[in-house]
Motif scaffolding. Structure first.
Motif, PDB file in Angstrom:
ATOM      1  N   GLN A  94      47.144  32.746  42.555  1.00 19.76           N
ATOM      2  CA  GLN A  94      48.384  32.729  41.789  1.00 19.76           C
ATOM      3  C   GLN A  94      48.432  33.890  40.793  1.00 19.76           C
ATOM      4  O   GLN A  94      49.459  34.532  40.624  1.00 19.76           O
ATOM      5  N   VAL A  95      47.314  34.168  40.149  1.00 19.16           N
ATOM      6  CA  VAL A  95      47.239  35.306  39.226  1.00 19.16           C
ATOM      7  C   VAL A  95      47.443  36.605  40.008  1.00 19.16           C
ATOM      8  O   VAL A  95      48.198  37.488  39.589  1.00 19.16           O
ATOM      9  N   LEU A 123      43.507  32.335  28.829  1.00 20.65           N
ATOM     10  CA  LEU A 123      43.386  33.788  28.697  1.00 20.65           C
ATOM     11  C   LEU A 123      42.110  34.306  29.351  1.00 20.65           C
ATOM     12  O   LEU A 123      42.111  35.355  30.001  1.00 20.65           O
ATOM     13  N   GLY A 124      41.029  33.562  29.183  1.00 18.23           N
ATOM     14  CA  GLY A 124      39.755  33.968  29.779  1.00 18.23           C
ATOM     15  C   GLY A 124      39.803  33.965  31.295  1.00 18.23           C
ATOM     16  O   GLY A 124      39.309  34.891  31.951  1.00 18.23           O
ATOM     17  N   TYR A 125      40.416  32.927  31.858  1.00 20.50           N
ATOM     18  CA  TYR A 125      40.501  32.846  33.318  1.00 20.50           C
ATOM     19  C   TYR A 125      41.342  33.990  33.862  1.00 20.50           C
ATOM     20  O   TYR A 125      40.933  34.684  34.797  1.00 20.50           O
ATOM     21  N   LEU A 143      45.379  25.635  36.342  1.00 23.13           N
ATOM     22  CA  LEU A 143      45.590  26.760  35.438  1.00 23.13           C
ATOM     23  C   LEU A 143      46.925  26.640  34.715  1.00 23.13           C
ATOM     24  O   LEU A 143      47.011  26.881  33.509  1.00 23.13           O
ATOM     25  N   TYR A 144      47.957  26.246  35.428  1.00 19.63           N
ATOM     26  CA  TYR A 144      49.281  26.095  34.819  1.00 19.63           C
ATOM     27  C   TYR A 144      49.243  25.047  33.710  1.00 19.63           C
ATOM     28  O   TYR A 144      49.795  25.256  32.624  1.00 19.63           O
ATOM     29  N   ALA A 145      48.547  23.945  33.955  1.00 18.37           N
ATOM     30  CA  ALA A 145      48.442  22.888  32.942  1.00 18.37           C
ATOM     31  C   ALA A 145      47.727  23.396  31.696  1.00 18.37           C
ATOM     32  O   ALA A 145      48.151  23.127  30.564  1.00 18.37           O
ATOM     33  N   VAL A 146      46.645  24.136  31.889  1.00 17.12           N
ATOM     34  CA  VAL A 146      45.887  24.674  30.757  1.00 17.12           C
ATOM     35  C   VAL A 146      46.740  25.690  29.985  1.00 17.12           C
ATOM     36  O   VAL A 146      46.776  25.681  28.755  1.00 17.12           O
ATOM     37  N   GLY A 178      39.685  37.401  33.455  1.00 16.90           N
ATOM     38  CA  GLY A 178      38.558  37.498  34.386  1.00 16.90           C
ATOM     39  C   GLY A 178      39.016  37.723  35.816  1.00 16.90           C
ATOM     40  O   GLY A 178      38.431  38.524  36.549  1.00 16.90           O
ATOM     41  N   ALA A 179      40.072  37.012  36.215  1.00 15.93           N
ATOM     42  CA  ALA A 179      40.599  37.188  37.571  1.00 15.93           C
ATOM     43  C   ALA A 179      41.123  38.611  37.760  1.00 15.93           C
ATOM     44  O   ALA A 179      40.853  39.242  38.782  1.00 15.93           O
ATOM     45  N   VAL A 180      41.842  39.122  36.777  1.00 17.58           N
ATOM     46  CA  VAL A 180      42.377  40.485  36.881  1.00 17.58           C
ATOM     47  C   VAL A 180      41.241  41.500  36.921  1.00 17.58           C
ATOM     48  O   VAL A 180      41.274  42.449  37.711  1.00 17.58           O
ATOM     49  N   ASP A 181      40.213  41.294  36.089  1.00 16.09           N
ATOM     50  CA  ASP A 181      39.055  42.193  36.136  1.00 16.09           C
ATOM     51  C   ASP A 181      38.416  42.179  37.521  1.00 16.09           C
ATOM     52  O   ASP A 181      38.029  43.225  38.049  1.00 16.09           O
TER      53      ASP A 181
END
Length: 134
Positions: free
Chosen positions: A107-108, A53-55, A32-35, A58-61
């Motif tokens: 991590q999020v 942004l999508g990941y 995720l950090y690389a992206v 989505g994780a927060v949702d």
């Protein structure tokens, strides 16, 4: 003796049946950090930006849905933007490189909990036992 291509195919098929270790999540924090830190001049910048942004959104949702399912409210203020969530996650991961081997969702979650901590729940006050008068 079978021809070599058949032996190679059989070896490959057998190798694919062996169990392999997998991460606890789809993405690692490193992935995720690389992206999310792709340079603007990279030819895949826009694709990776949307993926980041999508990941994160989505994780927060998913976290908020889980909290709601157990009767808790989100601790992230309603006016926080997806861009702010991204910045919070990227900053957290840049400051915690050793943790990036863990799942990206963890991590999020850690980043948002640090930025917007939930108030600690106070235990319900116990009622004092009262004796009924006879």
């Amino acid at each position: 003796m079978p021809p070599r291509p058949i032996l190679h195919a059989a070896s490959l098929a057998a190798a694919l049946l062996l169990p392999a270790t997998a991460h606890a999540g789809f993405y690692s924090g490193n992935d995720l950090y690389a992206v999310c830190t792709t340079e603007k001049d990279d030819k895949e910048f826009f694709e990776k930006s949307y993926e980041c942004l999508g990941y994160i959104s989505g994780a927060v949702d998913a976290f908020n849905t889980t909290r709601e399912a157990v009767g808790l409210k989100s601790c992230i203020p309603g006016d926080v933007t997806i861009s702010q969530l991204r910045g919070t996650a990227v900053t957290y991961m840049s400051k915690n490189p050793k943790d990036r081997a863990k799942s990206a969702s963890s991590q999020v979650f850690a980043a948002t909990r640090k930025a917007w901590p939930c108030p600690t729940a106070k235990p319900a006050a116990k009622k004092k036992a009262t004796r009924k008068k006879r």
